[in-house]
Write an enzyme that holds these catalytic residues in place. Structure first.
Site, PDB file in Angstrom:
ATOM      1  N   ARG A 103       1.136  -1.162  -0.094  1.00  0.00           N
ATOM      2  CA  ARG A 103       0.043   0.036   0.204  1.00  0.00           C
ATOM      3  C   ARG A 103       1.068   1.232  -0.094  1.00  0.00           C
ATOM      4  O   ARG A 103       1.937   1.251   0.874  1.00  0.00           O
ATOM      5  CB  ARG A 103      -0.852  -0.343   1.158  1.00  0.00           C
ATOM      6  N   THR A 107      -1.254   7.182  -0.596  1.00  0.00           N
ATOM      7  CA  THR A 107      -2.582   7.162  -1.443  1.00  0.00           C
ATOM      8  C   THR A 107      -3.792   5.816  -0.430  1.00  0.00           C
ATOM      9  O   THR A 107      -4.670   5.591  -0.946  1.00  0.00           O
ATOM     10  CB  THR A 107      -2.803   6.862  -2.722  1.00  0.00           C
ATOM     11  N   ASP A 198       0.131  -1.166  12.400  1.00  0.00           N
ATOM     12  CA  ASP A 198       0.240  -1.789  10.850  1.00  0.00           C
ATOM     13  C   ASP A 198       1.045  -3.905  11.492  1.00  0.00           C
ATOM     14  O   ASP A 198       2.060  -3.771  11.684  1.00  0.00           O
ATOM     15  CB  ASP A 198       1.548  -1.138  10.507  1.00  0.00           C
ATOM     16  N   ASP A 201       4.772  -4.663  10.270  1.00  0.00           N
ATOM     17  CA  ASP A 201       5.866  -3.770  10.577  1.00  0.00           C
ATOM     18  C   ASP A 201       5.522  -4.250  11.953  1.00  0.00           C
ATOM     19  O   ASP A 201       5.967  -4.203  13.041  1.00  0.00           O
ATOM     20  CB  ASP A 201       5.189  -2.205  11.209  1.00  0.00           C
TER      21      ASP A 201
HETATM   22  C1  PRP Z   1      -0.984  -4.835   4.972  1.00  0.00           C
HETATM   23  C2  PRP Z   1      -1.639  -5.601   5.105  1.00  0.00           C
HETATM   24  C3  PRP Z   1      -2.792  -5.919   3.351  1.00  0.00           C
HETATM   25  C4  PRP Z   1      -2.858  -4.138   3.045  1.00  0.00           C
HETATM   26  C5  PRP Z   1      -4.041  -3.622   3.633  1.00  0.00           C
HETATM   27  O1  PRP Z   1      -0.298  -4.401   4.306  1.00  0.00           O
HETATM   28  O2  PRP Z   1      -1.078  -6.436   4.939  1.00  0.00           O
HETATM   29  O3  PRP Z   1      -2.581  -6.111   2.427  1.00  0.00           O
HETATM   30  O4  PRP Z   1      -2.418  -2.975   4.762  1.00  0.00           O
HETATM   31  O5  PRP Z   1      -4.917  -2.324   3.186  1.00  0.00           O
HETATM   32  P1  PRP Z   1      -6.165  -2.446   2.055  1.00  0.00           P
HETATM   33  O6  PRP Z   1      -7.505  -3.728   2.538  1.00  0.00           O
HETATM   34  O7  PRP Z   1      -6.323  -1.262   2.395  1.00  0.00           O
HETATM   35  O8  PRP Z   1      -5.187  -3.017   0.955  1.00  0.00           O
HETATM   36  P2  PRP Z   1       0.521  -3.693   3.546  1.00  0.00           P
HETATM   37  O9  PRP Z   1       0.780  -2.331   2.431  1.00  0.00           O
HETATM   38  O10 PRP Z   1       1.165  -2.249   4.773  1.00  0.00           O
HETATM   39  O11 PRP Z   1       2.081  -3.974   3.271  1.00  0.00           O
HETATM   40  P3  PRP Z   1       2.905  -5.477   3.647  1.00  0.00           P
HETATM   41  O12 PRP Z   1       2.478  -6.317   4.433  1.00  0.00           O
HETATM   42  O13 PRP Z   1       4.244  -5.116   3.474  1.00  0.00           O
HETATM   43  O14 PRP Z   1       3.441  -4.323   5.764  1.00  0.00           O
HETATM   44  N1  URA Z   2      -2.384  -2.185   7.013  1.00  0.00           N
HETATM   45  C1  URA Z   2      -2.169  -2.197   8.122  1.00  0.00           C
HETATM   46  O1  URA Z   2      -1.209  -3.207   8.873  1.00  0.00           O
HETATM   47  N2  URA Z   2      -3.466  -2.375   9.263  1.00  0.00           N
HETATM   48  C2  URA Z   2      -4.364  -1.218   9.011  1.00  0.00           C
HETATM   49  O2  URA Z   2      -4.708  -1.630   9.846  1.00  0.00           O
HETATM   50  C3  URA Z   2      -4.563  -1.339   7.926  1.00  0.00           C
HETATM   51  C4  URA Z   2      -3.466  -1.830   6.530  1.00  0.00           C
END
Ligand code: PRP
Ligand code: URA
Length: 206
Positions: A103, A107, A198, A201
């Site tokens: 993400r 945005t 997150d 993280d």
């Molecule tokens: C997080 C999570 C999903 C996404 C959800 O990933 O693991 O993939 O956000 O959000 P959405 O429904 O609004 O698309 P992130 O993009 O933070 O990446 P990561 O898994 O590498 O931390």
């Molecule tokens: N991705 C995350 O890891 N946490 C949230 O709350 C939304 C998107």
């Protein structure tokens, strides 16, 4: 849309500790494993079995084993990786595919950076991602696996927002969503409330 929420008291207990901001990454990973194991069991409740004749120490019997219809688990990188091991631990013939989405912090739109998938046609496909927030990542991952031949796809999440559920229903109507919790809403930065922050993280200590 079929949304299946985990109702087991143990799931509620584990989720509370996942949400707690004082939980450290090592414990967070263990809890994510435990909750994903419960979700793996719940989301495969209807998979096929075959008859098998066996001999117990006391008498012969006709029992049941899993049908030879391999399952495919597809984590959305990176946080989805924390949900894979329960599937590979309990299902002998499972294959693993990967979809990398990230993400954009400004945005909240997902960017596709990786895709490696085994054959998906005719298999039960489980797309796993702990957080269903806006639904953008899930919608894109579901589109990708369908483009690669998947016809039976379920989405398995730990925490879901109503906005994400609605987005999946809009673009992939009828997709079953298995989740440990359906939370209240998204905040202005598209994080789930009350949520757990997150996930990636917290899983990887970044
Ligand atoms: C997080 C999570 C999903 C996404 C959800 O990933 O693991 O993939 O956000 O959000 P959405 O429904 O609004 O698309 P992130 O993009 O933070 O990446 P990561 O898994 O590498 O931390
Ligand atoms: N991705 C995350 O890891 N946490 C949230 O709350 C939304 C998107």
């Amino acid at each position: 849309m079929p949304v299946h929420s985990l109702t087991h008291p143990l799931a509620a207990h584990i989720l509370t500790h996942l949400r707690d901001q004082t939980t450290k990454p090592a414990t967070f990973r263990t809890l994510a494993y435990q909750l994903s194991l419960l979700l793996a069991i719940e989301s495969t409740r209807d998979i096929e079995t075959d008859k098998k004749r066996i001999q117990t120490p006391l008498e012969p019997m006709e029992a049941r084993v899993l049908a030879r219809q391999p399952l495919v688990v597809v984590p959305i990188l990176r946080a989805g990786l924390g949900m894979v091991q329960p599937f590979t631990d309990i299902f002998p013939d499972v294959s693993v595919g990967y979809v990398g989405l990230e993400r954009d912090h400004e945005t909240a739109r997902p960017r596709n950076y990786y895709c490696k998938l085994p054959p998906l046609a005719g298999r039960h496909v489980f797309v796993v991602d702990p957080m269903l927030a806006t639904g953008g990542s899930a919608v894109q991952a579901l589109t990708v696996v369908k483009q690669h031949g998947a016809t039976d796809v379920r989405l398995v999440c730990i925490v879901s927002a109503p906005e994400g559920v609605a987005e999946v229903e809009k673009y992939h109507p009828g997709t079953a969503i298995h989740t440990a919790a359906l939370d209240r809403e998204l905040n202005a930065r598209k994080y789930i409330l009350p949520g757990l922050g997150d996930f990636g993280d917290r899983l990887y200590g970044t």
